[in-house]
Scaffold this active site. Structure first.
Site, PDB file in Angstrom:
ATOM      1  N   ASN A  83      20.841  17.199  22.794  1.00 32.32           N
ATOM      2  CA  ASN A  83      19.809  16.580  23.289  1.00 32.32           C
ATOM      3  C   ASN A  83      19.455  15.188  22.768  1.00 32.32           C
ATOM      4  O   ASN A  83      19.263  15.301  21.406  1.00 32.32           O
ATOM      5  CB  ASN A  83      18.378  17.379  23.314  1.00 32.32           C
ATOM      6  CG  ASN A  83      17.285  16.970  23.884  1.00 32.32           C
ATOM      7  OD1 ASN A  83      17.002  15.524  23.800  1.00 32.32           O
ATOM      8  ND2 ASN A  83      16.281  17.643  24.443  1.00 32.32           N
ATOM      9  N   GLU A 101      22.694  30.782  22.642  1.00 27.70           N
ATOM     10  CA  GLU A 101      21.484  30.864  23.408  1.00 27.70           C
ATOM     11  C   GLU A 101      20.852  32.253  23.416  1.00 27.70           C
ATOM     12  O   GLU A 101      21.289  32.994  24.248  1.00 27.70           O
ATOM     13  CB  GLU A 101      21.451  30.192  24.617  1.00 27.70           C
ATOM     14  CG  GLU A 101      21.602  28.567  24.637  1.00 27.70           C
ATOM     15  CD  GLU A 101      20.260  27.934  24.300  1.00 27.70           C
ATOM     16  OE1 GLU A 101      19.232  28.671  24.104  1.00 27.70           O
ATOM     17  OE2 GLU A 101      20.369  26.718  24.101  1.00 27.70           O
ATOM     18  N   ASP A 132      14.885  24.710  17.875  1.00 22.86           N
ATOM     19  CA  ASP A 132      14.346  25.288  19.365  1.00 22.86           C
ATOM     20  C   ASP A 132      12.839  25.196  19.267  1.00 22.86           C
ATOM     21  O   ASP A 132      12.083  25.191  18.406  1.00 22.86           O
ATOM     22  CB  ASP A 132      14.865  26.903  19.446  1.00 22.86           C
ATOM     23  CG  ASP A 132      15.081  27.153  20.654  1.00 22.86           C
ATOM     24  OD1 ASP A 132      16.104  26.962  21.418  1.00 22.86           O
ATOM     25  OD2 ASP A 132      13.961  27.811  21.422  1.00 22.86           O
ATOM     26  N   ALA A 133      12.575  24.570  20.549  1.00 24.59           N
ATOM     27  CA  ALA A 133      11.132  24.140  20.913  1.00 24.59           C
ATOM     28  C   ALA A 133      10.761  24.728  22.163  1.00 24.59           C
ATOM     29  O   ALA A 133      11.459  25.283  23.172  1.00 24.59           O
ATOM     30  CB  ALA A 133      11.194  22.883  20.984  1.00 24.59           C
ATOM     31  N   PHE A 154      11.149  12.719  26.525  1.00 31.78           N
ATOM     32  CA  PHE A 154      11.932  13.494  27.636  1.00 31.78           C
ATOM     33  C   PHE A 154      11.233  14.671  27.853  1.00 31.78           C
ATOM     34  O   PHE A 154      10.135  14.830  27.349  1.00 31.78           O
ATOM     35  CB  PHE A 154      13.437  13.992  26.607  1.00 31.78           C
ATOM     36  CG  PHE A 154      13.177  14.747  25.603  1.00 31.78           C
ATOM     37  CD1 PHE A 154      12.930  14.231  24.196  1.00 31.78           C
ATOM     38  CD2 PHE A 154      13.244  16.387  25.658  1.00 31.78           C
ATOM     39  CE1 PHE A 154      12.509  14.944  23.322  1.00 31.78           C
ATOM     40  CE2 PHE A 154      13.040  17.033  24.500  1.00 31.78           C
ATOM     41  CZ  PHE A 154      12.436  16.467  23.204  1.00 31.78           C
ATOM     42  N   LYS A 167       4.245   9.876  18.820  1.00 32.81           N
ATOM     43  CA  LYS A 167       5.056  11.056  18.977  1.00 32.81           C
ATOM     44  C   LYS A 167       5.688  11.581  17.620  1.00 32.81           C
ATOM     45  O   LYS A 167       5.393  12.614  17.209  1.00 32.81           O
ATOM     46  CB  LYS A 167       6.112  11.311  19.993  1.00 32.81           C
ATOM     47  CG  LYS A 167       6.296  12.851  20.260  1.00 32.81           C
ATOM     48  CD  LYS A 167       7.390  12.668  21.551  1.00 32.81           C
ATOM     49  CE  LYS A 167       7.866  14.377  21.623  1.00 32.81           C
ATOM     50  NZ  LYS A 167       8.952  14.448  22.600  1.00 32.81           N
TER      51      LYS A 167
HETATM   52  P1  IMP Z   1      15.353  23.789  23.833  1.00 36.36           P
HETATM   53  O1  IMP Z   1      14.638  23.629  22.462  1.00 36.36           O
HETATM   54  O2  IMP Z   1      16.576  22.866  23.528  1.00 36.36           O
HETATM   55  O3  IMP Z   1      15.594  25.227  24.126  1.00 36.36           O
HETATM   56  O4  IMP Z   1      14.549  22.998  25.095  1.00 36.36           O
HETATM   57  C1  IMP Z   1      13.258  23.434  25.055  1.00 36.36           C
HETATM   58  C2  IMP Z   1      12.831  22.743  26.378  1.00 36.36           C
HETATM   59  O5  IMP Z   1      11.126  22.497  26.038  1.00 36.36           O
HETATM   60  C3  IMP Z   1      13.152  21.242  26.552  1.00 36.36           C
HETATM   61  O6  IMP Z   1      14.343  21.375  27.486  1.00 36.36           O
HETATM   62  C4  IMP Z   1      11.984  20.398  27.030  1.00 36.36           C
HETATM   63  O7  IMP Z   1      11.931  20.517  28.606  1.00 36.36           O
HETATM   64  C5  IMP Z   1      10.910  21.214  26.351  1.00 36.36           C
HETATM   65  N1  IMP Z   1      10.493  20.424  25.177  1.00 36.36           N
HETATM   66  C6  IMP Z   1      10.664  20.647  23.758  1.00 36.36           C
HETATM   67  N2  IMP Z   1      10.207  19.787  23.089  1.00 36.36           N
HETATM   68  C7  IMP Z   1       9.814  18.757  23.749  1.00 36.36           C
HETATM   69  C8  IMP Z   1       9.242  17.619  23.631  1.00 36.36           C
HETATM   70  O8  IMP Z   1       9.164  17.331  22.400  1.00 36.36           O
HETATM   71  N3  IMP Z   1       8.726  17.015  24.447  1.00 36.36           N
HETATM   72  C9  IMP Z   1       9.117  17.325  25.956  1.00 36.36           C
HETATM   73  N4  IMP Z   1       9.394  18.461  26.312  1.00 36.36           N
HETATM   74  C10 IMP Z   1       9.893  19.410  25.137  1.00 36.36           C
END
Ligand code: IMP
Length: 188
Positions: free
Chosen positions: A11, A38, A67-68, A142, A165
């Site tokens: 990402n 994952e 991870d978020a 994003f 941000k």
């Molecule tokens: P992962 O951390 O790659 O599993 O993704 C978590 C998902 O949460 C991402 O695909 C986004 O859709 C969403 N997400 C996580 N952080 C953000 C952010 O800072 N802005 C917007 N969406 C987020």
């Protein structure tokens, strides 16, 4: 202090945000494209740490995995750790539909950054709370940025852009904690 770490992510948005924050601590971030495990878990910390361990076994260099997720009050925390799947499937329109008629539009973004290096494993977390807008606004960032309005603002992350941000986001807070910790350690 490790002056250069790998960030395992596909990402670009995450990479840029991590770079910007860690630069303040003199830490360079290089993108690594390791195969990312994952695991399914309700804990962002566990997901990030397990993925970081697997990536470290492949790359053998100090690295971080983040991870978020977006935790929405009215949906009891959904999509939370399943945010990337929810984004790909129901997307922003689906989330807005789920919130039709909801009195509480509160939500928090949470992030966990797992750092793995020789003989070290640490996880740092960060959070920002706010609310879900009624319609998408803005073109920066994003994921769910166009519908997330952080507390104390009336604009979405996608309208506020990277300057704001990167001061207040869940990811910035987690990476700042990593940066502070790295800057207190001896060089690797
Ligand atoms: P992962 O951390 O790659 O599993 O993704 C978590 C998902 O949460 C991402 O695909 C986004 O859709 C969403 N997400 C996580 N952080 C953000 C952010 O800072 N802005 C917007 N969406 C987020």
């Amino acid at each position: 202090m490790a002056r250069r770490i790998l960030l395992v992510t596909g990402n670009r948005g995450k990479l840029e945000e991590a770079r910007e924050v860690l630069r303040e601590y003199g830490v360079e971030v290089e993108q690594a494209q390791a195969w990312k495990l994952e695991v399914q878990s309700e804990s962002l910390e566990e997901i990030a740490l397990r993925a970081a361990r697997v990536a470290y076994a492949q790359l053998r260099r100090p690295l971080a995995v983040e991870d978020a997720g977006l935790f929405i009050n009215a949906l009891n925390g959904f999509p939370g750790p399943y945010s990337s799947y929810a984004y790909k499937t129901i997307g922003i329109p689906g989330v807005l539909r789920l919130l039709e008629g909801a009195a509480d539009r509160g939500a928090c973004f949470k992030a966990a950054v797992a750092y793995v290096a020789p003989l070290v494993e640490r996880v740092f977390t960060g959070e920002v709370c706010g609310s879900i807008a009624r319609e998408p606004r803005g073109s920066q960032g994003f994921g769910f940025d166009p519908i997330f309005v952080p507390e104390g603002y009336s604009s979405t992350f996608a309208e506020l852009g990277p300057g704001v941000k990167n001061r207040i986001s869940h990811r910035a807070r987690a990476f700042r904690r990593l940066g502070e910790w790295l800057s207190r350690r001896d060089p690797l």
